[in-house]
Design an enzyme around this catalytic site. Sequence first.
Site, PDB file in Angstrom:
ATOM      1  N   LYS A  53       0.649  -0.874   0.293  1.00  0.00           N
ATOM      2  CA  LYS A  53       0.349   0.570  -0.431  1.00  0.00           C
ATOM      3  C   LYS A  53       1.171   1.278  -0.037  1.00  0.00           C
ATOM      4  O   LYS A  53       0.263   2.166  -0.741  1.00  0.00           O
ATOM      5  CB  LYS A  53      -1.306  -0.060   1.216  1.00  0.00           C
ATOM      6  CG  LYS A  53      -2.015  -0.652   1.198  1.00  0.00           C
ATOM      7  CD  LYS A  53      -2.962  -1.504   1.814  1.00  0.00           C
ATOM      8  CE  LYS A  53      -3.864  -2.887   1.763  1.00  0.00           C
ATOM      9  NZ  LYS A  53      -4.909  -3.318   3.266  1.00  0.00           N
ATOM     10  N   GLN A  97      -5.023  -1.700   9.368  1.00  0.00           N
ATOM     11  CA  GLN A  97      -4.612  -3.109   8.955  1.00  0.00           C
ATOM     12  C   GLN A  97      -5.205  -4.102  10.382  1.00  0.00           C
ATOM     13  O   GLN A  97      -4.722  -4.049  10.996  1.00  0.00           O
ATOM     14  CB  GLN A  97      -3.308  -2.587   8.963  1.00  0.00           C
ATOM     15  CG  GLN A  97      -2.757  -4.171   8.149  1.00  0.00           C
ATOM     16  CD  GLN A  97      -3.218  -4.820   6.766  1.00  0.00           C
ATOM     17  OE1 GLN A  97      -3.000  -3.203   6.067  1.00  0.00           O
ATOM     18  NE2 GLN A  97      -3.663  -6.016   5.679  1.00  0.00           N
ATOM     19  N   ASP A 120     -11.943   2.304   3.592  1.00  0.00           N
ATOM     20  CA  ASP A 120     -11.746   1.145   3.437  1.00  0.00           C
ATOM     21  C   ASP A 120     -12.910   0.944   3.252  1.00  0.00           C
ATOM     22  O   ASP A 120     -13.626  -0.565   3.182  1.00  0.00           O
ATOM     23  CB  ASP A 120     -11.385   0.427   4.602  1.00  0.00           C
ATOM     24  CG  ASP A 120     -10.333  -0.239   4.825  1.00  0.00           C
ATOM     25  OD1 ASP A 120      -9.941  -0.483   3.909  1.00  0.00           O
ATOM     26  OD2 ASP A 120      -9.083  -0.710   5.712  1.00  0.00           O
TER      27      ASP A 120
END
Length: 313
Positions: A53, A97, A120
Amino acid sequence: MSATILDGTKIAQEIRAEVAREVKTMAAAGVRPGLAVVLVGHNPASEIYVRGKVKACEEVSVYSEKLTPADSVTTDGLLAVINDLNRRDDIDGILVQLPLPRQVDSKKVLLAVDPAKDVDGFHPMNVGFLSTQRPGLVPCTPAGVIEILKRSNIPLAGREAVVVGRSDIVGKPAAMLLLNANATVTVCHSKTHDLPVVCRRADILVAAIGRAGMITRDYVKPGATVIDVGMNTLTAAAEFHRFFAGNAKREDAFRKKGSTLIGDVHPEVAEVAGALTPVPGGVGPLTIAMLMFNTVKAAKMRRGNRVAELSHT
Ligand code: NAP
């Protein structure tokens, strides 16, 4: 008949190039989108994902920052990190995460992320925006599924779509996006009766199950488009041969690496489907591309007045 392979790597590259162009335009208006990635502890898989990422951010010139609280962090400690990121003007996207350590209340932490920075798309407010067709941030993997379909000119309106899997991060949002695109949607799960019969109704079949090669040719209507979200690792030789015997390229790679990636769709489906996403190289690459897209979108939505002259994504 052999299915057309839908090249996710190529589509992801297209999206990244579009995002990079957008970032360049924003720079002219004095705005640089920023993404903060919170990585707790030292989970090896999480470390690999986060590295990918951060690298993707560099490639499209998005500012990125990695925060690494210790494995022993408390819920309150993590909430303090999130609240600080929520307040910062240079941070447009916050990604926590997963998984988080046991002692941390993950739901509480995810709920603390400012919905405007929730790249997200997991916050209930963004879930609500999606289901009521309001502008918001959409989970990356399902958004990637739709991008593959649209950019491959697969018609959705009025078509039968079947999604196998009902998780909050893939199955449900994928179903909602297909519904918003006017498909007629059925969502299946582990309690669904006669799954192959239901799946055979599908013009578009999305498999998000987490079971290696479960979707065999019996589940697929000839000519259907099959999107394989599954990512499963095969390490046992017997299992490997059950799926890939005779595939010289895979056999060679398996011998060297000792493992191979397989989706939820059996390789034999390529003989009946009209179009199919491969694993690897299908949905996977789209996830990070859509994260970049969401970070830029979040920057534009939040700092809209400063980039008002920019086109709307
Ligand atoms: P998940 O949370 O475990 O959900 C799996 C879903 O599949 C559940 O709804 C479950 O039903 C259903 N299911 C399990 N066994 C079934 C069966 N025998 N018949 C019918 N339905 C069944 O998994 P997820 O997070 O959605 O992920 C799904 C897959 O996508 C995994 O392989 C994951 O690695 C992969 N994935 C890939 C990406 C990517 O970037 N490509 C991103 C995310 C996930 P119940 O609800 O009834 O239990």
